[in-house]
Motif scaffolding. Structure first.
Motif, PDB file in Angstrom:
ATOM      1  N   LEU B   7       1.042  -1.305   0.051  1.00  0.00           N
ATOM      2  CA  LEU B   7       0.141   0.066  -0.036  1.00  0.00           C
ATOM      3  C   LEU B   7       0.964   1.304   0.183  1.00  0.00           C
ATOM      4  CD1 LEU B   7      -2.854   1.187   0.364  1.00  0.00           C
ATOM      5  CD2 LEU B   7      -2.399   1.210   2.766  1.00  0.00           C
ATOM      6  N   ARG B  10       2.418   1.656  -3.236  1.00  0.00           N
ATOM      7  CA  ARG B  10       1.411   2.164  -4.231  1.00  0.00           C
ATOM      8  C   ARG B  10       1.177   3.572  -4.204  1.00  0.00           C
ATOM      9  NH1 ARG B  10      -4.070   3.270  -3.596  1.00  0.00           N
ATOM     10  NH2 ARG B  10      -5.312   3.084  -5.193  1.00  0.00           N
ATOM     11  N   GLU B  11       0.897   4.103  -2.790  1.00  0.00           N
ATOM     12  CA  GLU B  11       0.802   5.366  -2.567  1.00  0.00           C
ATOM     13  C   GLU B  11       1.795   6.451  -3.053  1.00  0.00           C
ATOM     14  OE1 GLU B  11      -2.110   7.114  -0.996  1.00  0.00           O
ATOM     15  OE2 GLU B  11      -2.955   4.896  -1.426  1.00  0.00           O
ATOM     16  N   PHE B  71      -8.207  10.468   0.781  1.00  0.00           N
ATOM     17  CA  PHE B  71      -9.213   9.361   0.555  1.00  0.00           C
ATOM     18  C   PHE B  71     -10.150   9.436  -0.527  1.00  0.00           C
ATOM     19  CE2 PHE B  71      -8.371   9.815   5.160  1.00  0.00           C
ATOM     20  CZ  PHE B  71      -7.442   8.524   5.296  1.00  0.00           C
ATOM     21  N   ASP B  74      -9.404   7.248  -3.807  1.00  0.00           N
ATOM     22  CA  ASP B  74      -9.641   5.840  -3.802  1.00  0.00           C
ATOM     23  C   ASP B  74     -11.183   5.717  -3.827  1.00  0.00           C
ATOM     24  OD1 ASP B  74      -7.302   5.435  -3.454  1.00  0.00           O
ATOM     25  OD2 ASP B  74      -6.872   4.865  -1.290  1.00  0.00           O
ATOM     26  N   ARG B  75     -12.001   6.442  -2.869  1.00  0.00           N
ATOM     27  CA  ARG B  75     -13.406   6.545  -2.999  1.00  0.00           C
ATOM     28  C   ARG B  75     -13.898   6.511  -4.302  1.00  0.00           C
ATOM     29  NH1 ARG B  75     -18.436   7.417   0.163  1.00  0.00           N
ATOM     30  NH2 ARG B  75     -19.759   8.212  -1.226  1.00  0.00           N
ATOM     31  N   ASP B  77     -12.480   5.511  -7.376  1.00  0.00           N
ATOM     32  CA  ASP B  77     -12.201   4.438  -8.194  1.00  0.00           C
ATOM     33  C   ASP B  77     -12.609   3.051  -7.227  1.00  0.00           C
ATOM     34  OD1 ASP B  77     -10.001   3.845  -6.341  1.00  0.00           O
ATOM     35  OD2 ASP B  77      -8.635   4.615  -7.540  1.00  0.00           O
ATOM     36  N   GLY B  79     -11.449   1.811  -4.695  1.00  0.00           N
ATOM     37  CA  GLY B  79     -10.404   1.302  -3.934  1.00  0.00           C
ATOM     38  C   GLY B  79     -10.726   1.301  -2.496  1.00  0.00           C
ATOM     39  N   LEU B  80     -11.411   2.221  -1.883  1.00  0.00           N
ATOM     40  CA  LEU B  80     -11.916   2.456  -0.700  1.00  0.00           C
ATOM     41  C   LEU B  80     -12.596   1.235  -0.004  1.00  0.00           C
ATOM     42  CD1 LEU B  80     -11.200   4.389   1.688  1.00  0.00           C
ATOM     43  CD2 LEU B  80     -13.491   5.427   1.286  1.00  0.00           C
ATOM     44  N   LYS B  97      -1.263   5.306   4.760  1.00  0.00           N
ATOM     45  CA  LYS B  97      -1.940   6.256   3.904  1.00  0.00           C
ATOM     46  C   LYS B  97      -1.168   7.648   4.358  1.00  0.00           C
ATOM     47  CE  LYS B  97      -5.331   6.434   1.323  1.00  0.00           C
ATOM     48  NZ  LYS B  97      -5.472   6.124  -0.053  1.00  0.00           N
TER      49      LYS B  97
END
Lengths: 243, 222
Positions: B7, B10-11, B71, B74-75, B77, B79-80, B97
């Motif tokens: 993670l 990725r971030e 966030f 992520d929401r 796409d 991912g969240l 994150k």
């Protein structure tokens, strides 16, 4: 009767309707006694003269600005932990009242500060932390107003309220931790109160009166909010029916 | 590679590639600091005195400005939702994150601050102290800001609201950061006292931020 028994909004509405006239009556009597004591019985200060009378509204407003926040924090716990259906109504309705009381605490303090300290405002720990509290109230109201769904707005507000509780001890103890222009705590302190009884009694009566005033406003606001939510639900049902 | 490490990677990749805007915060920081002398006048003594405060305000604003996408992307796409359903504790996900976000946007601010401090005509000791306080203090800003980012995750234009919600909570960090930075230059006040309180606030925010942020994210879904 447990607290959850009052969760039914209809029961709450009927109970609060029965209680409200009595609470209003008590509030009026308390204010009548309080103002009589303040204006005719309480002595003028030997240094401050008659301006000391501002204290009798300034101190209750300040206490209630914190009391109201603690009410909201307790309601926030009720929302998040027990999912009590009235807790978010309580938290939402307390926020504007708290903001108003905090503003009045700041305004009366400022009016008192001008003759006593020679300035409307100082960046003193107590004043600054109360200003932060005022901004937090406004932020909470803004958050509640921005999220459309009431249930989600309630949870978001509850989390923010609990995070903001950190500020309350800072306000309470700021005058003890930092050397400030604002005087240290003189009513509730270890070793007894340092304020003269002739002033303490009217102050406490006024504090109780303002607490009852808060209770009246809070109950009325909660009743309105419940009715407002019912109207919203009825409108949505009607809109769905027309379709 | 564990879930949390991947993670983090990725971030960092998302932040440093096209559209990530990792250095945008540093650029904004530069502009805020540049604008101040136009406002208060080019008096070098005055700038040296208010320099630590200017750098702190600049860092605070730059941090806040970059937080609203923490966030939200992520929401958008989905991912969240995956993270919410996954086995990794949400608190740790928020923590990682935040750490990645700080490494991508907060650390450049800290690295840029000595250079900007020279613009402010600050003494070497003050430059060192301010940089050190920013190094310790900016993570606290990110962690507190994560609460606001999580609360406003579902809002279309949450950026301004985020700033309104988060700024009151960052006041203690700001107070002790600036007082530690100025204490390093002024003689009687010790540097260590406000600095250790600042470090304590940072650690406190590191616990509070992920817990409150995760709670807010969980409730944003239902």
């Amino acid at each position: 009767m447990r607290l959850i028994d009052y969760a039914n909004p209809t029961r709450f509405l009927s109970l609060s309707a029965a209680l409200l006239p009595w609470i209003v009556g008590v509030t009026v009597v308390l204010f009548a006694v309080g103002f009589y004591l303040v204006f005719f019985v309480a002595p003028a200060d030997y240094q401050q003269g008659e301006t000391v009378k501002i204290m009798y509204i300034h101190v209750p407003f300040s206490w209630l600005s914190m009391f109201c926040y603690m009410t909201m924090a307790a309601s926030a716990l009720g929302t998040l932990v027990w999912r009590h259906p009235l807790a978010d109504v309580s938290a939402k309705c307390a926020a504007p009242i708290g903001a108003a009381f905090t503003f009045l605490a700041l305004a009366t303090g400022s009016l008192w500060g001008k003759p006593m300290w020679g300035t409307w405002w100082v960046w003193d720990a107590r004043l600054t932390s109360v200003l932060v509290l005022f901004i937090m109230y406004l932020g909470l109201i803004a958050l509640q107003e921005t999220i459309e769904d009431p249930a989600r707005a309630a949870k978001a507000g509850a989390i923010l309220t609990l995070v903001g509780v950190v500020n309350i001890p800072i306000i309470k103890f700021s005058v003890d931790w930092w050397n400030t222009l604002h005087q240290p705590s003189s009513v509730f302190r270890a070793g007894g109160s340092t304020i003269a009884t002739s002033m303490l009694v009217p102050l406490l009566v006024m504090a109780v009166a303002f607490t009852f005033l808060f209770l009246v406003f809070h109950l009325m606001a909660m009743r309105n909010e419940i009715l407002r939510r019912r109207i919203r639900a009825m409108r949505m049902i009607e809109a769905a029916g027309v379709e | 590679m564990s879930a949390l490490t991947s993670l983090f990677v990725r971030e960092m990749r998302l932040a440093t590639r096209v559209g990530g805007g990792a250095l945008m915060g540093a650029l904004f920081f530069l502009i805020v600091v540049t604008v101040v002398p136009f406002g208060v006048g080019p008096d070098l003594n005055l700038l040296a005195r208010i320099g630590p405060a200017i750098l702190w305000i600049g860092a605070l604003l730059a941090t806040l400005l970059s937080l609203d996408r923490l966030f939200q992307a992520d929401r958008d796409d989905g991912g969240l939702d995956l993270v919410l359903m996954g086995e990794t504790p949400l608190e740790l996900v928020v923590l990682v994150k935040c750490l990645a976000h700080w490494t991508a946007t907060g650390l450049p601010l800290v690295i840029a601050s000595p250079l900007l401090a020279i613009f402010m005509n600050m003494e070497p000791v003050a430059i060192g102290a301010t940089t050190l306080t920013l190094l310790v203090g900016t993570p606290a800003l990110t962690f507190v800001g994560a609460i606001g980012a999580a609360l406003t995750v579902s809002l279309r234009r949450g950026g301004l609201l985020l700033a309104i919600l988060v700024l009151p909570l960052t006041v203690p960090v700001m107070i002790f950061g600036v007082s530690a930075a100025t204490a390093a230059v002024q003689e009687p006040v010790p540097f260590a006292t406000p600095f250790t309180i600042l470090a304590a606030l940072g650690l406190f925010a590191m616990v509070l931020g992920p817990i409150a942020g995760a709670a807010a994210l969980r409730h944003a879904g239902d």
